[in-house]
Motif scaffolding. Structure first.
Motif, PDB file in Angstrom:
ATOM      1  N   SER B 386       0.819  -1.205   0.000  1.00  0.00           N
ATOM      2  CA  SER B 386       0.000   0.000   0.000  1.00  0.00           C
ATOM      3  C   SER B 386       0.857   1.260   0.000  1.00  0.00           C
ATOM      4  CB  SER B 386      -0.902   0.020   1.228  1.00  0.00           C
ATOM      5  OG  SER B 386      -1.682  -1.137   1.246  1.00  0.00           O
ATOM      6  N   GLY B 387       2.109   1.130   0.351  1.00  0.00           N
ATOM      7  CA  GLY B 387       3.001   2.276   0.275  1.00  0.00           C
ATOM      8  C   GLY B 387       2.995   3.127   1.517  1.00  0.00           C
ATOM      9  N   LEU B 388       2.969   2.474   2.676  1.00  0.00           N
ATOM     10  CA  LEU B 388       3.014   3.218   3.922  1.00  0.00           C
ATOM     11  C   LEU B 388       4.451   3.171   4.463  1.00  0.00           C
ATOM     12  CD1 LEU B 388       0.255   4.250   4.623  1.00  0.00           C
ATOM     13  CD2 LEU B 388       0.225   2.717   6.591  1.00  0.00           C
ATOM     14  N   PRO B 389       5.004   4.322   4.798  1.00  0.00           N
ATOM     15  CA  PRO B 389       6.352   4.283   5.345  1.00  0.00           C
ATOM     16  C   PRO B 389       6.347   3.580   6.701  1.00  0.00           C
ATOM     17  CG  PRO B 389       5.421   6.481   5.565  1.00  0.00           C
ATOM     18  CD  PRO B 389       4.454   5.668   4.764  1.00  0.00           C
ATOM     19  N   PRO B 390       7.396   2.958   7.125  1.00  0.00           N
ATOM     20  CA  PRO B 390       8.694   2.803   6.443  1.00  0.00           C
ATOM     21  C   PRO B 390       8.809   1.493   5.675  1.00  0.00           C
ATOM     22  CG  PRO B 390       8.885   2.038   8.682  1.00  0.00           C
ATOM     23  CD  PRO B 390       7.422   2.325   8.454  1.00  0.00           C
ATOM     24  N   PHE B 391       7.680   0.874   5.314  1.00  0.00           N
ATOM     25  CA  PHE B 391       7.780  -0.435   4.663  1.00  0.00           C
ATOM     26  C   PHE B 391       8.318  -0.292   3.239  1.00  0.00           C
ATOM     27  CE2 PHE B 391       4.547  -0.849   7.941  1.00  0.00           C
ATOM     28  CZ  PHE B 391       5.111  -1.877   8.682  1.00  0.00           C
ATOM     29  N   SER B 392       8.849  -1.413   2.721  1.00  0.00           N
ATOM     30  CA  SER B 392       9.685  -1.342   1.520  1.00  0.00           C
ATOM     31  C   SER B 392       8.959  -0.744   0.320  1.00  0.00           C
ATOM     32  CB  SER B 392      10.185  -2.743   1.184  1.00  0.00           C
ATOM     33  OG  SER B 392       9.082  -3.592   0.937  1.00  0.00           O
ATOM     34  N   GLY B 393       7.704  -1.160   0.112  1.00  0.00           N
ATOM     35  CA  GLY B 393       7.004  -0.704  -1.080  1.00  0.00           C
ATOM     36  C   GLY B 393       6.889   0.799  -1.146  1.00  0.00           C
ATOM     37  N   PHE B 394       6.824   1.407  -0.008  1.00  0.00           N
ATOM     38  CA  PHE B 394       6.714   2.856   0.036  1.00  0.00           C
ATOM     39  C   PHE B 394       7.901   3.516  -0.664  1.00  0.00           C
ATOM     40  CE2 PHE B 394       8.304   6.610   2.253  1.00  0.00           C
ATOM     41  CZ  PHE B 394       7.331   7.513   1.889  1.00  0.00           C
ATOM     42  N   TRP B 395       9.110   3.094  -0.293  1.00  0.00           N
ATOM     43  CA  TRP B 395      10.307   3.754  -0.826  1.00  0.00           C
ATOM     44  C   TRP B 395      10.410   3.591  -2.331  1.00  0.00           C
ATOM     45  CZ3 TRP B 395      12.127   6.944   2.527  1.00  0.00           C
ATOM     46  CH2 TRP B 395      12.036   6.653   3.903  1.00  0.00           C
ATOM     47  N   SER B 396      10.151   2.367  -2.802  1.00  0.00           N
ATOM     48  CA  SER B 396      10.347   2.150  -4.229  1.00  0.00           C
ATOM     49  C   SER B 396       9.241   2.812  -5.040  1.00  0.00           C
ATOM     50  CB  SER B 396      10.416   0.644  -4.524  1.00  0.00           C
ATOM     51  OG  SER B 396       9.285  -0.009  -4.013  1.00  0.00           O
ATOM     52  N   LYS B 397       8.013   2.733  -4.553  1.00  0.00           N
ATOM     53  CA  LYS B 397       6.919   3.341  -5.316  1.00  0.00           C
ATOM     54  C   LYS B 397       7.086   4.854  -5.337  1.00  0.00           C
ATOM     55  CE  LYS B 397       2.912   1.354  -4.871  1.00  0.00           C
ATOM     56  NZ  LYS B 397       1.612   1.004  -4.270  1.00  0.00           N
ATOM     57  N   ASP B 398       7.516   5.392  -4.212  1.00  0.00           N
ATOM     58  CA  ASP B 398       7.696   6.833  -4.154  1.00  0.00           C
ATOM     59  C   ASP B 398       8.771   7.290  -5.141  1.00  0.00           C
ATOM     60  OD1 ASP B 398       7.089   9.365  -2.756  1.00  0.00           O
ATOM     61  OD2 ASP B 398       9.265   9.278  -2.444  1.00  0.00           O
ATOM     62  N   GLU B 399       9.831   6.489  -5.261  1.00  0.00           N
ATOM     63  CA  GLU B 399      10.899   6.879  -6.182  1.00  0.00           C
ATOM     64  C   GLU B 399      10.386   6.869  -7.621  1.00  0.00           C
ATOM     65  OE1 GLU B 399      14.546   4.940  -5.202  1.00  0.00           O
ATOM     66  OE2 GLU B 399      15.460   5.518  -7.109  1.00  0.00           O
ATOM     67  N   ILE B 400       9.567   5.859  -7.934  1.00  0.00           N
ATOM     68  CA  ILE B 400       8.996   5.807  -9.288  1.00  0.00           C
ATOM     69  C   ILE B 400       8.132   7.034  -9.537  1.00  0.00           C
ATOM     70  CG2 ILE B 400       7.350   4.572 -10.738  1.00  0.00           C
ATOM     71  CD1 ILE B 400       8.418   1.982  -9.524  1.00  0.00           C
ATOM     72  N   LEU B 401       7.329   7.382  -8.536  1.00  0.00           N
ATOM     73  CA  LEU B 401       6.443   8.534  -8.720  1.00  0.00           C
ATOM     74  C   LEU B 401       7.255   9.816  -8.935  1.00  0.00           C
ATOM     75  CD1 LEU B 401       3.653   7.748  -6.120  1.00  0.00           C
ATOM     76  CD2 LEU B 401       3.534   7.641  -8.614  1.00  0.00           C
ATOM     77  N   THR B 402       8.393   9.919  -8.260  1.00  0.00           N
ATOM     78  CA  THR B 402       9.240  11.097  -8.447  1.00  0.00           C
ATOM     79  C   THR B 402       9.720  11.179  -9.891  1.00  0.00           C
ATOM     80  OG1 THR B 402       9.972  10.670  -6.193  1.00  0.00           O
ATOM     81  CG2 THR B 402      11.145  12.364  -7.431  1.00  0.00           C
ATOM     82  N   TYR B 403      10.171  10.028 -10.425  1.00  0.00           N
ATOM     83  CA  TYR B 403      10.620  10.018 -11.825  1.00  0.00           C
ATOM     84  C   TYR B 403       9.470  10.343 -12.756  1.00  0.00           C
ATOM     85  CZ  TYR B 403      15.357   8.341 -11.077  1.00  0.00           C
ATOM     86  OH  TYR B 403      16.668   8.246 -10.733  1.00  0.00           O
ATOM     87  N   ALA B 404       8.276   9.817 -12.427  1.00  0.00           N
ATOM     88  CA  ALA B 404       7.108  10.067 -13.284  1.00  0.00           C
ATOM     89  C   ALA B 404       6.781  11.543 -13.321  1.00  0.00           C
ATOM     90  CB  ALA B 404       5.911   9.265 -12.774  1.00  0.00           C
ATOM     91  N   LEU B 405       6.888  12.182 -12.160  1.00  0.00           N
ATOM     92  CA  LEU B 405       6.610  13.624 -12.110  1.00  0.00           C
ATOM     93  C   LEU B 405       7.614  14.374 -12.973  1.00  0.00           C
ATOM     94  CD1 LEU B 405       5.079  16.027 -10.934  1.00  0.00           C
ATOM     95  CD2 LEU B 405       6.659  16.016  -9.016  1.00  0.00           C
ATOM     96  N   ASN B 406       8.856  13.913 -12.954  1.00  0.00           N
ATOM     97  CA  ASN B 406       9.892  14.535 -13.768  1.00  0.00           C
ATOM     98  C   ASN B 406       9.574  14.382 -15.248  1.00  0.00           C
ATOM     99  OD1 ASN B 406      12.438  15.706 -14.361  1.00  0.00           O
ATOM    100  ND2 ASN B 406      13.228  13.662 -14.772  1.00  0.00           N
ATOM    101  N   LYS B 407       8.951  13.277 -15.593  1.00  0.00           N
ATOM    102  CA  LYS B 407       8.620  13.023 -16.986  1.00  0.00           C
ATOM    103  C   LYS B 407       7.402  13.852 -17.390  1.00  0.00           C
ATOM    104  CE  LYS B 407       9.077  10.271 -20.737  1.00  0.00           C
ATOM    105  NZ  LYS B 407      10.328  10.254 -21.512  1.00  0.00           N
ATOM    106  N   SER B 408       6.344  13.719 -16.595  1.00  0.00           N
ATOM    107  CA  SER B 408       5.114  14.447 -16.926  1.00  0.00           C
ATOM    108  C   SER B 408       4.178  14.434 -15.717  1.00  0.00           C
ATOM    109  CB  SER B 408       4.433  13.791 -18.123  1.00  0.00           C
ATOM    110  OG  SER B 408       3.047  13.953 -18.028  1.00  0.00           O
TER     111      SER B 408
END
Lengths: 624, 659
Positions: B386-408
């Protein structure tokens, strides 16, 4: 060996000998001074495989006749196999010499008393230039020995089953192999003819060796008559080539052809044609193939395995040596003929194969089609082509030995059950045997991940690289036709019902085919090779590519194909055989093998000390 | 030391060979232990390799075992390329595979074909490792086909049920489309570079004509879309859940389906050398897939199908990352996803096992007391995905979202919406399974929209009842129980991983270990998008993600626990039926598509087969004619030879005239 001498020798080998002044071949033979007969220089070590095979065969015959009581049954096959294995072992140091290695893995050849150290590494020739020792002849030697081993394994059970026990078939196999090895290395047309007749006569007798089968006698007789017929063509061809060039030595013929292009010499061209007829007969290429279906059908099945493998291999080896290496200058004249033979063999072989109802006849025609495939590699007349010939020959040896091996077993007592009907339901009654045959048939059809695919692939590549793309297309189309015939046998084995009714019926114990242990071993070897080199062909292709055919005259070596200096072959980190970097000692130049009294047969030899100066002035090749 | 890398795939291969020949004799449970030991040994070797690789120059090591196809210009070696990318992958593949092997010993207990199952599993691990370690496209392709084959075998492992067999077939067909793309790309690569080796091809990629590079990249992407179940080829993955649950966890969640992402990351120089629109294509497909699959996940009633669509959705995130230039982020998510999704699947397996092969979530509920370990670990997986910190999925999904924002920003919005839906459907699953009233023996409600599920012929029902039906004849009385330690131990280990693995790559300071570790791969660093964001911005994005995830969980809580929101808000028939995509495909294949294929089949039958048969018939005809020559008389044979000889000699005369 200094680099300078090596370079000189290399250049000598490349440029050939000095032009012979005057009309070729009519120099007066100088009378021997002191009445001594000029004795050619002999490198015994290089002849060792030949000697072992020949001696093995002769000893087998003599010793068995001296035996008071009946020898144990296993003695003859074991003797034969041991002889062949010994011959293969004796090839290894010569191979190392030719390829320029001092040692292979843990085996160091420098200290062997029979190490042929007279010359620098590289292909050489011996017996006054009559017998060439190069990668090509050694590869074929090993192949023929393999065929002997496989045939021996197959025939031992066969002879027992047919109650034909005796030493003769084994002795004949060894003598035939001797002839084949002579053919593989013959640098002289007369020597080649000797080898050809040796292997032929031995095989004529083998073909007729089933005493109680009329077809076997008939096959032997047919093969003999037609073989004699074609030998006459061959001999006539030799005479014509001699007439045109003044020599029967391939090295001299080659240099003679090189200096006289273009020459309007009908004698020469007809000589080529006649030789080709002889070779065409030996390798069963259309239209000189007509004997093979009848002979394959009638001869004892294990003998057919030998005929289809060793005899054909020897024939192709000699064909490549004479035409590609010897007559290379005139390739434009003989290539179209090989082209035609290849197309005819491919098309006729595979077309006729599919209308047969007898499995042995089918395989005979398929063997003709395979000969067509090898011919397209010969037609390329290139190094790739030669390597492809060797690879195909090696692959085919095992595929066909396996196929006829199964045919031997399915033929059952009397060796008569070879019709397609006899194979029906084999998949149910003898699943392992049927599976084995399926592997060989698929391999012959050229299915990927079998050695047959790789072999066909290289042959076609060689043809395409040589600019004969059309030939490649014909080859592949005929492979499609041929695939049909192999599938027909497979379908018969698996899908058709046996004679005895439904598929649910339990297998009749009478249908179970007894597989003797040696035959099982032979089939296992063939399966291993067929699949193993199909998955990982790298080692064998490298070997075939290294086995170049080089014509070198006596007293010289062709250093261009060898590695510089004596090298040690080691296994590197990646598991490949590579020359070691550490400074291996170069072979001693002036070793004297004749100092050892055990060299062989007490023959008197000329001093074999190699004089570097003599190596440079090799213009004078000893001729009678 | 690194030379021993061949041991990594060799150990599972040995296990496979031993089990093929002796599996039946070894029997249960020894064959399972043998397979587990082999894979675990492979994991140990991988760890040692990883330690040695730290000292290797450029963190890269290439080993050519032997020349496989030496055919003139076409040289292919069996060789391995070990770099941070393949190292990372083999570590988590062997690690997670070991755990799943262990789990399977418990899960497959009592199955008739217990040894066969482990035979396939070992073969799969071997193929997967070849796929990852291959130093050229062909070896990768071999592994690619190998994992595919194992996948089909295992999907239809219980092949006596029609649905399972047809699910295997569906996977096979969908993957063929992808494999076609891979093969075309391979041919094109060889034509363009004369080699298939990564170390030869990839450094030269920038010099390639842009059109060629684009073609190869797109074709490889087609392959990746097939293998990684992206739109439009995603339909096979949900059906693949017909296989035993450990298979779903290992092959259809943690490892095989990420092969497409691996391939895209591996060939990043090719993507960089292509037209810009290729990255948009990849990111677009990823974004679309993640959103569509998440909506479908909302309405599924089968516990494994929720997870299946969730996998499709998470793979979409990875492709979104690849398209946005976040290769390290994609690999990072691949690793974290492997942990939490394997955990969730194994947890689901444990539930199914405890519920005596019940997979419908509507017949579960209130399991948290009865299966405490399964529940506890499942919650960790749930929070991680679900992407709740500090569990692992949070960090990786958040990083993807950051790149996505950079793209569009659009891609970012889609990603964020996907994250919200992820939290909702996972919340729904946990609440339905572990909370509420026990509904173990309830009949399936008839009025719910979900009933369509059962009478839908096209929708392959996922249920594993068959395999253990004989063991549990009394299906009426269900008494849920916790699973044995063989199954809970892997759950606990995976839960620890799923909770903590995110700390290998935290976007602050020098804590982004994974990103820096992956810098040595090909030109990964040069080809990555470079984020223009300050730490403050990144922190802000993290807060946004956290809020969205929490909102999703809250919505789920309000819907399925409190009942404040109507369930029909989420559980829409349109979603349940997977946007009617499957039916669309079926209808097309049954209608106009079928006509087209009939036409092609007709062409094949009459023209192609006609030619082939014609060749055969013609040859037979010719053969009959020629046969007459073969009459058995030596004299006619001699005549034939003579005629041949005359022709040959005559030809030589013509040569003379030519001169």
């Amino acid at each position: 060996m200094s680099a300078g001498i090596l370079a000189t020798m290399a250049s000598v080998a490349q440029t050939g000998i000095e032009p012979i002044s005057g009309p070729i071949g009519i120099e007066p033979i100088s009378a021997p001074v002191d009445g001594a007969v000029p004795t050619p220089e002999i490198t015994w070590a290089a002849l060792l495989p030949l000697i072992i095979l020949g001696l093995g065969g002769l000893l087998l015959l003599t010793l068995s006749s001296l035996l008071k009581r009946k020898a144990p049954r296993a003695l003859y096959p074991i003797w034969t196999i041991a002889t062949a294995v010994l011959a293969v072992a004796s090839v290894v140091p010569v191979w190392a010499k030719v390829q320029g290695f001092n040692s292979i893995l843990w085996w160091d050849f420098r200290d062997l008393w029979w190490q042929p150290a007279t010359t620098a590494p590289g292909p050489f020739s011996t017996l006054g230039g009559a017998y060439g020792v190069d990668g090509f002849s050694l590869f074929v030697t090993v192949l023929i020995c393999c065929a002997v081993i496989l045939t021996t394994l197959l025939i031992s059970g066969y002879l027992q089953r047919e109650e034909l026990d005796g030493p003769e078939p084994y002795a004949l196999l060894l003598l035939a192999a001797t002839g084949g090895v002579v053919m593989a290395g013959a640098n002289d047309l007369i020597v080649l003819f000797l080898g050809l007749e040796t292997i032929s006569i031995a095989v004529y007798v083998l073909a007729a060796s089933h005493l109680r089968r009329a077809q076997s006698q008939e096959a032997g007789l047919k093969y003999f008559i037609l073989g004699g017929f074609s030998s006459a063509f061959f001999l006539y061809g030799i005479a014509m080539v001699y007439g045109a060039t003044g020599t029967t030595n391939l090295v001299l013929i080659k240099s003679s052809l090189a200096e006289s292009i273009p020459r309007h010499d009908l004698l020469l061209l007809v000589g080529f044609a006649m030789l080709l007829v002889g070779f065409g007969f030996k390798v069963a290429a259309v239209p000189f193939h007509s004997w093979s279906p009848d002979v394959y059908d009638g001869a004892p099945s294990p003998v057919v395995a030998f005929m289809a493998s060793a005899v054909k291999v020897a024939g192709f080896a000699a064909l490549v040596r004479v035409f590609v290496a010897g007559f290379g200058q005139y390739a434009a004249d003989w290539q179209p003929l090989i082209y035609a033979l290849a197309v005819l063999s491919l098309v006729v072989g595979s077309s006729l194969a599919i209308v047969q109802t007898n499995v042995k006849r089918t395989l005979a025609y398929s063997s003709i089609s395979h000969a067509g495939f090898i011919l397209i590699a010969v037609e390329a007349a290139s190094e790739t082509g030669t390597a492809a010939v060797l690879f195909y020959a090696a692959a085919y040896t095992f595929m066909v030995a396996g196929s006829f091996g199964v045919a031997t077993l399915v033929g059952r007592a009397g060796d008569g059950r070879h019709s397609l009907d006899d194979y029906k339901g084999l998949g149910r009654t003898n699943p392992v045997l049927a599976g084995t045959l399926t592997i060989f048939l698929l391999a012959q059809a050229g299915v990927p991940f079998t050695v047959g695919f790789v072999a066909k692939f290289y042959a076609v590549i060689a043809a395409v690289q040589a600019g004969s793309a059309a030939l490649g297309v014909v080859a592949m189309l005929s492979a499609v036709i041929a695939a049909f015939l192999y599938l027909r046998i497979i379908v018969a084995m698996y899908m058709a019902e046996g004679d005895d009714g439904g598929s649910d019926a339990p297998a009749d114990p009478a249908d179970h085919i007894h597989v003797p242990r040696p035959a099982a071993a032979a089939l296992a070897i063939c399966v291993l090779v067929t699949i193993g080199f199909g998955l990982f062909p790298g080692w064998l292709t490298d070997m075939a590519a290294d086995s170049t055919v080089v014509l070198v005259e006596q007293g010289s070596t062709d250093a261009s194909t060898a590695l510089p200096g004596g090298q040690t072959l080691i296994v590197d980190d990646e598991g490949n055989l590579v020359p070691a970097g550490d400074g291996a000692v170069a072979p001693t130049e002036a070793s004297d093998p004749s100092a050892d009294p055990a060299t062989g047969d007490g023959a008197v030899e000329a001093p074999q000390v190699q004089d570097p100066a003599a190596a440079e002035g090799t213009a004078s090749v000893e001729r009678p | 030391m690194l030379d021993a890398i061949w041991l990594v795939p060799a150990l599972p291969l040995v296990g496979f060979l031993v089990l093929v020949f002796l599996g039946k004799r070894i029997g249960e449970p020894l064959s399972g232990w043998l397979a587990t030991a082999m894979v675990f040994g492979s994991f140990v070797v991988s760890v040692l390799m990883g330690l040695s690789l730290l000292d290797a120059p450029d963190h890269t090591f290439e080993l050519s075992l032997f020349s496989w196809i030496p055919a003139g210009d076409f040289q292919v070696d069996i060789g391995f390329l070990l770099d941070p990318l393949s190292m990372t992958m083999i570590l988590f593949v062997t690690g997670i595979a070991s755990l799943i092997h262990l789990y399977s010993i418990g899960y497959m207990h009592g199955d008739d074909r217990f040894p066969t199952f482990f035979t396939y599993l070992n073969l799969f691990v071997f193929s997967m490792l070849m796929l990852i370690l291959g130093n050229n496209l062909l070896v990768t392709f071999l592994g690619w086909e190998g994992v595919g084959a194992c996948s089909y075998f295992l999907i239809s492992f219980w092949f006596t049920k029609d649905a399972n067999a047809s699910a295997g077939k569906k996977a096979f067909v969908a993957n063929r489309v992808g494999d076609w793309g891979f093969m075309i790309a391979m041919f094109a690569t060889f034509l363009a570079f004369g080699s298939l080796n990564y170390t030869t091809v990839l450094p030269e990629a920038p010099g390639l004509a842009i059109g060629v590079a684009t073609f190869i990249a797109v074709m490889l992407f087609v392959g990746a879309v097939g293998k990684s179940a992206q739109i439009p080829l995603f339909i096979w993955l949900p059906d693949a859940m017909a296989g035993p649950t450990p298979v779903s966890a290992l092959i259809h969640a943690a490892t095989m389906v990420t092969a497409g992402v691996y391939l895209m990351t591996r060939v990043n120089p090719l993507i960089a050398a292509s037209y810009e629109w290729v990255t948009w294509l990849i990111a677009g497909i990823g974004a679309l897939t993640l959103l569509v699959a998440a909506t479908i996940g909302l309405a599924q009633t089968d516990i494994k199908k929720v997870l299946a669509y969730s996998t499709v959705s998470q793979l979409g995130y990875m492709f979104l990352a690849v398209g946005s230039g976040g290769y390290a982020a994609a690999v990072f998510h691949m690793v974290t996803h492997a942990f939490f999704k394997a955990l969730l699947f194994l947890g689901a397996g444990s539930v199914i096992h405890g519920m005596h092969d019940e997979q419908d979530m509507r017949r579960m509920g209130a399991l948290r007391k009865l299966m405490p370990i399964t529940f506890g670990t499942y919650v960790i997986g749930w929070l991680a995905i679900s992407g709740l910190p500090p569990f692992s999925g949070f960090w990786s999904k958040d990083e993807i979202l950051t790149y996505a924002l950079n793209k569009s920003p659009v891609l970012y919005a889609v990603g964020l919406l996907g994250a919200l839906l992820t939290a909702v459907y996972m919340g729904r699953q946990v609440f339905l399974v572990f909370y509420g009233e026990p509904r173990w023996n309830d009949p399936i409600p008839e009025d719910a929209p979900a009933t369509a599920h059962t009478d839908d012929a096209d929708d392959a029902p996922v249920d594993e009842a068959a395999h253990a039906a004989d063991a549990h004849d009394e299906h009426a009385e269900v008494h849920p129980h916790e699973s044995s330690w063989l199954m809970t131990l892997p759950l606990i280990i995976l839960a620890i991983g799923a909770a903590l693995i995110g700390f290998i790559n935290i976007p602050f300071g020098d804590l982004d270990f994974l990103t820096r570790w992956l810098e040595d791969v090909d030109d990964l660093h040069a080809n990555e998008a470079h984020l223009p964001y300050s730490s403050a911005t990144i922190l802000l994005l993290i807060i946004v993600s956290t809020v969205v995830a929490s909102l999703g969980l809250a919505l789920a809580w309000l819907t399925w626990i409190k009942g404040v929101l109507p369930r029909s808000l989420w559980e829409r028939r349109f979603f349940l039926k997977a946007w009617y995509y499957d039916e669309l495909v079926t209808r097309f294949m049954g209608g106009p598509g079928r006509a087209l294929f009939e036409a092609i089949a007709w062409f094949d039958r009459t023209v192609i087969d006609g030619v082939v048969n014609g060749v055969g018939a013609g040859a037979q005809l010719a053969g009959r004619g020629l046969r007459r020559v073969q009459n058995g008389y030596v004299r006619s044979y001699a005549l034939l030879i003579t005629i041949g000889a005359i022709l040959v000699i005559a030809f030589m005369f013509t040569r003379l005239l030519v001169r």
